[in-house]
Design a protein around this motif. Structure first.
Motif, PDB file in Angstrom:
ATOM      1  N   CYS A  33       2.583   1.929   4.279  1.00  0.00           N
ATOM      2  CA  CYS A  33       2.354   2.981   5.279  1.00  0.00           C
ATOM      3  C   CYS A  33       3.680   3.618   5.697  1.00  0.00           C
ATOM      4  O   CYS A  33       4.665   3.556   4.976  1.00  0.00           O
ATOM      5  CB  CYS A  33       1.573   2.433   6.471  1.00  0.00           C
ATOM      6  N   THR A  76       1.120   6.035   1.766  1.00  0.00           N
ATOM      7  CA  THR A  76       0.214   4.924   1.472  1.00  0.00           C
ATOM      8  C   THR A  76       0.812   3.927   0.484  1.00  0.00           C
ATOM      9  O   THR A  76       0.256   2.840   0.310  1.00  0.00           O
ATOM     10  CB  THR A  76      -1.109   5.438   0.869  1.00  0.00           C
ATOM     11  N   TYR A 119      -2.067   1.471   0.073  1.00  0.00           N
ATOM     12  CA  TYR A 119      -2.933   1.215   1.221  1.00  0.00           C
ATOM     13  C   TYR A 119      -4.192   2.072   1.110  1.00  0.00           C
ATOM     14  O   TYR A 119      -4.109   3.288   0.939  1.00  0.00           O
ATOM     15  CB  TYR A 119      -2.164   1.542   2.495  1.00  0.00           C
ATOM     16  N   THR A 167      -3.352   7.912   4.425  1.00  0.00           N
ATOM     17  CA  THR A 167      -2.009   7.967   4.997  1.00  0.00           C
ATOM     18  C   THR A 167      -2.023   7.436   6.431  1.00  0.00           C
ATOM     19  O   THR A 167      -2.953   7.703   7.196  1.00  0.00           O
ATOM     20  CB  THR A 167      -1.468   9.401   4.988  1.00  0.00           C
TER      21      THR A 167
END
Length: 338
Positions: A266, A275, A293, A297
């Motif tokens: 992040c 991400t 991730y 975002t």
């Protein structure tokens, strides 16, 4: 809570098979899987702070409503049930961009921004009595967006922003309730950096200076009080190892550790949310990219490690704040259906 592959990952690490390859041989996909777990019970927020006391994790403070509202609440995480319980609210002003660390007995939260002023107060939380007590003010200037960690029996807080970007560092002695200035981190001044600790050594990565992310990367040894520069987190060598390092550097990222490896995910770069997820191996001072991730975002989130499990929660994207929580399984293949 969903599955927990501690034994499987330990076996892989023991066999030495996870340090060199970051891609699936058959599908050429990044390794690692994010799994959504129970939502955080408190108000959706960003720019909060976490700390751990003797294996119990807490989240405190933060902001919501586009920073119009600031918080001073405190929540405790139950690993078994995956739920959060509200505890006594932190005393002092509600704040964003605070700093925090935990010891074997207490949690400490201080600094930050109350909407009008930068703060330099610090507060101690006692889980046994569920009470807060004000301790000595931070030794440096009032500031926000510092980086903090606990290593070698002391808390450390440094860098941040007080109207100027900073690089000074301070050590907190819990027994004497005193702050002592130590050697500043090398390289760039920075705010919004991230830190993780592996085998008693702290690592400070990322942050921004004058709207640019910084790419120098440092470790700190509390036994000697010295900083050591590690390999830069961008493609600066003629070797192959750093060819894809372009997405490591960030500010307001999330860092945690599992099984002797550091993880960074992040955050933001030049105002754009990120991400990408990277794994750091201190044995060879190299980074390996893992699955991004999965929740999109996210900046100004918080994260923590608990029994070699890594979690990310809260944060913001644009004007939206979040209360979701995700666990990362670094040895699994990506599964979009879990």
């Amino acid at each position: 809570m969903k599955r927990f592959h501690k034994t499987a990952l330990a076996a892989v690490l023991a066999a030495g098979t996870i340090t060199g390859c970051s891609y699936d041989d058959e599908e050429d996909e990044l390794v690692g899987n994010w799994v959504k777990v129970s939502d955080f019970d408190g108000v959706a927020r960003c720019a909060a702070v976490t700390f751990s006391v003797n294996g119990t994790v807490y989240i405190a403070t933060g902001g919501y409503g586009g920073y119009k509202y600031r918080l001073n609440d405190l929540w405790e995480f139950d690993e078994v049930s995956g739920t959060w319980t509200q505890k006594a609210s932190m005393e002092g002003p509600a704040r964003t961009y605070a700093s925090g660390f935990g010891t074997d007995m207490y949690g400490y939260v201080g600094l930050g921004y109350d909407g009008d002023n930068y703060l330099n107060d610090f507060w101690r939380y006692d889980p046994s009595s569920n009470t807060w007590t004000q301790v000595s003010d931070f030794g440096g200037s009032a500031r926000r967006a510092t980086v903090a960690f606990y290593a070698g029996g002391n808390g450390y807080v440094g860098c941040g922003y007080d109207g100027n970007h900073l690089k000074d560092f301070w050590k907190y002695n819990e027994g004497s309730d005193t702050w002592e200035q130590i050697t500043s981190i090398g390289g760039s001044k920075r705010m919004g950096a991230s830190a993780f600790v592996i085998d008693g050594i702290a690592y400070v990565v990322g942050g921004e200076n004058n709207s640019n992310v910084v790419t120098d990367f440092w470790s700190f040894d509390p036994s000697s009080g010295t900083w050591t520069e590690k390999r830069e987190i961008e493609n600066v060598s003629d070797d192959d190892y750093d060819d894809d390092y372009g997405t490591i550097a960030r500010s307001y990222g999330v860092a945690f550790t599992m099984y002797g490896l550091g993880y960074l995910t992040c955050g933001e770069n030049a105002g754009s949310g990120m991400t990408s997820t990277w794994e750091y191996n201190p044995s060879d001072d190299q980074w390996t990219e893992r699955t991004s991730y999965e929740a999109g975002t996210r900046s100004e989130a918080v994260g923590f490690s608990l029994d070699n499990r890594g979690f990310v929660l809260t944060g913001k994207s644009g004007t939206c704040q979040y209360d979701d929580m995700w666990e990362f399984f670094p040895e699994e293949e990506y599964n979009e259906n879990d």
